[in-house]
Design an enzyme around this catalytic site. Structure first.
Site, short mmCIF file in Angstrom:
data_model
loop_
_atom_site.label_atom_id
_atom_site.label_comp_id
_atom_site.label_asym_id
_atom_site.label_seq_id
_atom_site.Cartn_x
_atom_site.Cartn_y
_atom_site.Cartn_z
N HIS A 48 -2.58 7.32 7.06
CA HIS A 48 -1.64 8.27 6.45
C HIS A 48 -2.34 9.56 6.02
O HIS A 48 -1.73 10.63 6.00
CB HIS A 48 -0.96 7.66 5.22
CG HIS A 48 0.24 6.81 5.54
ND1 HIS A 48 1.34 7.29 6.20
CD2 HIS A 48 0.51 5.51 5.28
CE1 HIS A 48 2.25 6.33 6.33
NE2 HIS A 48 1.76 5.23 5.79
N CYS A 55 6.25 0.09 7.05
CA CYS A 55 5.80 1.27 6.31
C CYS A 55 6.95 1.75 5.44
O CYS A 55 8.08 1.86 5.90
CB CYS A 55 5.40 2.36 7.31
SG CYS A 55 4.81 3.85 6.50
N LEU A 56 6.64 2.05 4.17
CA LEU A 56 7.69 2.51 3.26
C LEU A 56 8.28 3.84 3.71
O LEU A 56 9.39 4.19 3.33
CB LEU A 56 7.14 2.63 1.83
CG LEU A 56 6.69 1.31 1.18
CD1 LEU A 56 6.13 1.57 -0.21
CD2 LEU A 56 7.82 0.30 1.12
N GLN A 97 2.76 9.97 1.37
CA GLN A 97 4.07 9.32 1.37
C GLN A 97 4.91 9.72 0.16
O GLN A 97 6.13 9.53 0.17
CB GLN A 97 3.91 7.79 1.39
CG GLN A 97 3.26 7.29 2.67
CD GLN A 97 3.22 5.78 2.69
OE1 GLN A 97 2.27 5.18 2.21
NE2 GLN A 97 4.26 5.17 3.24
N HIS A 125 -4.17 1.11 7.65
CA HIS A 125 -2.83 1.71 7.70
C HIS A 125 -2.73 2.87 6.70
O HIS A 125 -2.28 3.97 7.05
CB HIS A 125 -1.77 0.63 7.39
CG HIS A 125 -0.37 1.13 7.32
ND1 HIS A 125 0.62 0.69 8.18
CD2 HIS A 125 0.23 2.01 6.48
CE1 HIS A 125 1.76 1.30 7.87
NE2 HIS A 125 1.56 2.10 6.83
N GLU A 126 -3.18 2.62 5.46
CA GLU A 126 -3.08 3.66 4.43
C GLU A 126 -4.02 4.82 4.74
O GLU A 126 -3.66 5.99 4.54
CB GLU A 126 -3.39 3.09 3.04
CG GLU A 126 -2.44 1.99 2.58
CD GLU A 126 -0.97 2.34 2.77
OE1 GLU A 126 -0.59 3.51 2.65
OE2 GLU A 126 -0.19 1.41 3.05
N GLY A 157 0.83 -1.19 0.00
CA GLY A 157 0.00 0.00 0.00
C GLY A 157 0.87 1.25 0.00
O GLY A 157 2.02 1.21 0.45
ZN ZN Z 1 2.73 3.46 5.82
#
Ligand code: ZN
Length: 174
Positions: A142, A96-97, A46, A138-139, A41
């Site tokens: 953000h 998480c990226l 991000q 999670h997304e 995701g």
């Molecule tokens: Zn993340």
């Protein structure tokens, strides 16, 4: 992590913006970035765009044995609105990226419904359970400037990837 946009509340996308070439290009770029980093995701903040939009690969992982199964197509959800279907809380590992190389156990609802717009500008609604429900939450976090750390009840399980593989990964195969 550290870029202010990751901690800000993202703004809604106007319906008229969805089909614009710039928005479609942003979505394509996000899908490329997600693939390149092997993520499941990626939310617009991000990539430093404060917009309510994320892409996700909603794979339940339940049918890994079936080699003939096509991998699911990633989807884009614009202006998502999440409703918790099952309010029981389940802990599982997240990374998480934007926080490379770290994992931790995060409590989440096991089942959610998400409404929003697809990249074609049409209304969409998805019900997800298990890992896909986790990815969606999670997304979506953000978009409100929330990182998975913020959801952890304790930092005891905060783990670097090397140590995760060494000490915790067997947990994940269960
Ligand atoms: Zn993340």
């Amino acid at each position: 992590m550290g870029h202010p946009v990751l901690r800000a509340k993202a703004r809604s996308v106007e319906k008229s913006e969805i089909r614009a070439a710039s928005m479609q290009k942003l979505i394509d770029d996000m899908l490329d970035t997600m693939r390149e980093y092997h993520g499941v995701g990626l939310a617009a903040p991000q990539v430093h765009e404060g917009l309510r939009l994320f892409v996700a690969l909603l794979d339940s992982g339940d049918e890994d044995d079936d080699a003939s199964r096509e991998p699911p197509e990633p989807i884009a959800i614009i202006n998502p609105e999440i409703t918790v279907v099952d309010p029981v809380v389940v802990e599982d590992w997240e990374g998480c990226l934007s926080i490379p190389d770290i994992r931790g156990l995060v409590p989440r609802a096991p089942e959610v419904r998400v409404k929003g717009y697809g990249r074609d500008g049409k209304r969409m609604e998805i019900k997800a359970r298990g890992l896909p429900a986790r990815v969606i939450q999670h997304e979506n976090d953000h978009l409100d400037g929330v990182l998975f750390f913020d959801r952890m009840t304790t930092f005891e399980t905060l783990t670097f990837m090397d140590e995760f593989r060494r000490y915790w990964a067997k947990d994940e195969d269960e």
